[in-house]
Design an enzyme around this catalytic site. Structure first.
Site, PDB file in Angstrom:
ATOM      1  N   GLU A 158       0.841  -1.199   0.000  1.00 12.05           N
ATOM      2  CA  GLU A 158       0.000   0.000   0.000  1.00 12.05           C
ATOM      3  C   GLU A 158       0.874   1.246   0.000  1.00 12.05           C
ATOM      4  OE1 GLU A 158      -2.456   1.584  -0.666  1.00 12.05           O
ATOM      5  OE2 GLU A 158      -4.018   1.508   0.852  1.00 12.05           O
ATOM      6  N   ASP A 159       0.342   2.337  -0.500  1.00  9.92           N
ATOM      7  CA  ASP A 159       1.108   3.583  -0.515  1.00  9.92           C
ATOM      8  C   ASP A 159       1.172   4.254   0.851  1.00  9.92           C
ATOM      9  OD1 ASP A 159      -1.603   4.202  -0.563  1.00  9.92           O
ATOM     10  OD2 ASP A 159      -1.487   5.563  -2.267  1.00  9.92           O
ATOM     11  N   ASP A 195      -3.613   5.900   6.570  1.00  8.94           N
ATOM     12  CA  ASP A 195      -4.048   7.154   7.164  1.00  8.94           C
ATOM     13  C   ASP A 195      -4.994   6.817   8.328  1.00  8.94           C
ATOM     14  OD1 ASP A 195      -4.298  10.023   7.088  1.00  8.94           O
ATOM     15  OD2 ASP A 195      -6.158   9.832   5.987  1.00  8.94           O
ATOM     16  N   PHE A 200      -0.697  16.357   4.075  1.00  8.41           N
ATOM     17  CA  PHE A 200      -1.138  15.690   2.847  1.00  8.41           C
ATOM     18  C   PHE A 200       0.031  15.561   1.884  1.00  8.41           C
ATOM     19  CE2 PHE A 200      -3.344  14.936  -1.138  1.00  8.41           C
ATOM     20  CZ  PHE A 200      -4.238  13.955  -0.726  1.00  8.41           C
ATOM     21  N   ARG A 232       1.233  11.712  -9.171  1.00  5.89           N
ATOM     22  CA  ARG A 232       1.664  10.341  -8.852  1.00  5.89           C
ATOM     23  C   ARG A 232       3.084  10.082  -9.354  1.00  5.89           C
ATOM     24  NH1 ARG A 232      -2.792   7.483  -6.987  1.00  5.89           N
ATOM     25  NH2 ARG A 232      -4.801   7.981  -7.923  1.00  5.89           N
TER      26      ARG A 232
HETATM   27  P1  IMP Z   1      -7.280   5.335   5.034  1.00  2.30           P
HETATM   28  O1  IMP Z   1      -8.399   4.384   4.769  1.00  2.30           O
HETATM   29  O2  IMP Z   1      -7.760   6.579   5.712  1.00  2.30           O
HETATM   30  O3  IMP Z   1      -6.119   4.709   5.774  1.00  2.30           O
HETATM   31  O4  IMP Z   1      -6.814   5.880   3.649  1.00  2.30           O
HETATM   32  C1  IMP Z   1      -5.836   5.337   2.916  1.00  2.30           C
HETATM   33  C2  IMP Z   1      -5.876   5.864   1.495  1.00  2.30           C
HETATM   34  O5  IMP Z   1      -6.162   7.266   1.459  1.00  2.30           O
HETATM   35  C3  IMP Z   1      -4.528   5.717   0.877  1.00  2.30           C
HETATM   36  O6  IMP Z   1      -4.403   4.478   0.241  1.00  2.30           O
HETATM   37  C4  IMP Z   1      -4.474   6.887  -0.087  1.00  2.30           C
HETATM   38  O7  IMP Z   1      -5.024   6.514  -1.323  1.00  2.30           O
HETATM   39  C5  IMP Z   1      -5.342   7.948   0.551  1.00  2.30           C
HETATM   40  N1  IMP Z   1      -4.523   8.932   1.289  1.00  2.30           N
HETATM   41  C6  IMP Z   1      -4.411   9.070   2.622  1.00  2.30           C
HETATM   42  N2  IMP Z   1      -3.570  10.060   2.960  1.00  2.30           N
HETATM   43  C7  IMP Z   1      -3.110  10.558   1.789  1.00  2.30           C
HETATM   44  C8  IMP Z   1      -2.167  11.603   1.465  1.00  2.30           C
HETATM   45  O8  IMP Z   1      -1.553  12.286   2.318  1.00  2.30           O
HETATM   46  N3  IMP Z   1      -1.950  11.829   0.142  1.00  2.30           N
HETATM   47  C9  IMP Z   1      -2.578  11.106  -0.842  1.00  2.30           C
HETATM   48  N4  IMP Z   1      -3.445  10.124  -0.579  1.00  2.30           N
HETATM   49  C10 IMP Z   1      -3.718   9.852   0.718  1.00  2.30           C
HETATM   50 MG    MG Z   2      -4.016   3.780  -1.537  1.00  2.18          MG
END
Ligand code: IMP
Ligand code: MG
Length: 181
Positions: free
Chosen positions: A98-99, A102, A151, A164
């Site tokens: 995963e990237d 959050d 962010f 990206r």
């Molecule tokens: P989560 O479900 O809140 O953990 O969200 C995870 C997803 O939100 C990641 O896979 C990203 O696609 C997106 N995301 C969360 N934070 C960022 C950020 O700082 N920049 C870009 N995408 C983000």
């Molecule tokens: Mg993602």
């Protein structure tokens, strides 16, 4: 898109050096095994390619796409499967790539769904982690960098689908509104 600019947070050299370290660690941890990498699209794709090249074990790849975000920088809390895996994972040693993590909502949903498909093992590798933002608990096995609540874009991460392809991790700085006369 709000008016903004991007500032470098983690250099290309630092990211690549860290991915090399994680690859070496994974190579050690999976001795004698074939690793089934699952890339979470689209953000995880740049990281997965770089990581896969640094793993000295047999590797197979699959891709899936879930979405919890619209064209916004805030989590909607809604997780939806946009594209499922092509292959079954039963009995495989699965490593999800995963990237960024959050709130943890996306990954906790995804991991429980994958666990139901009975892989031999299931681990999680993320390039970035924002631990201060966690709402749902997730166990992360490999983390590139822990970052503050900002962010970020680049290395697969987007702001409204853009950035990206930046070869480094940048953070988005929103410019103050210009006041009209
Ligand atoms: P989560 O479900 O809140 O953990 O969200 C995870 C997803 O939100 C990641 O896979 C990203 O696609 C997106 N995301 C969360 N934070 C960022 C950020 O700082 N920049 C870009 N995408 C983000
Ligand atoms: Mg993602």
């Amino acid at each position: 898109m709000e008016k903004h600019h991007v500032e470098e947070l983690i250099s290309e050299e630092a990211v690549n050096a860290r991915i090399k370290e994680i690859g070496a660690q994974i190579t050690k941890d999976y001795e004698g095994k074939t690793i089934h990498l699952i890339c979470v699209l689209k953000g995880g794709s740049f990281f997965m390619c770089e990581l896969a090249k640094r793993i000295d074990r047999p590797v197979s790849l699959d891709f899936m796409s879930v979405s919890s975000y619209g064209g916004d920088t805030k989590s909607s809390g809604v997780v939806r499967i946009v594209k499922d895996l092509d292959e079954a994972i039963e009995g495989k040693d699965v490593l999800v790539v995963e990237d960024i993590i959050d709130s943890g909502r996306t990954l906790s949903y995804l991991l429980s769904m994958l666990r139901d498909r009975k892989p031999a093992s299931l681990k999680l590798c993320t390039l970035l982690d924002k631990p201060s933002r966690r709402v749902v608990d997730v166990t992360v096995d490999y983390t590139g960098f822990e970052i503050p609540d900002t962010f970020v874009v680049g290395y697969g991460l987007d702001y409204d689908q853009i950035y990206r392809n930046l070869p480094y991790i940048g953070h988005v700085v929103f410019d103050p509104e210009e006041k009209g006369e």
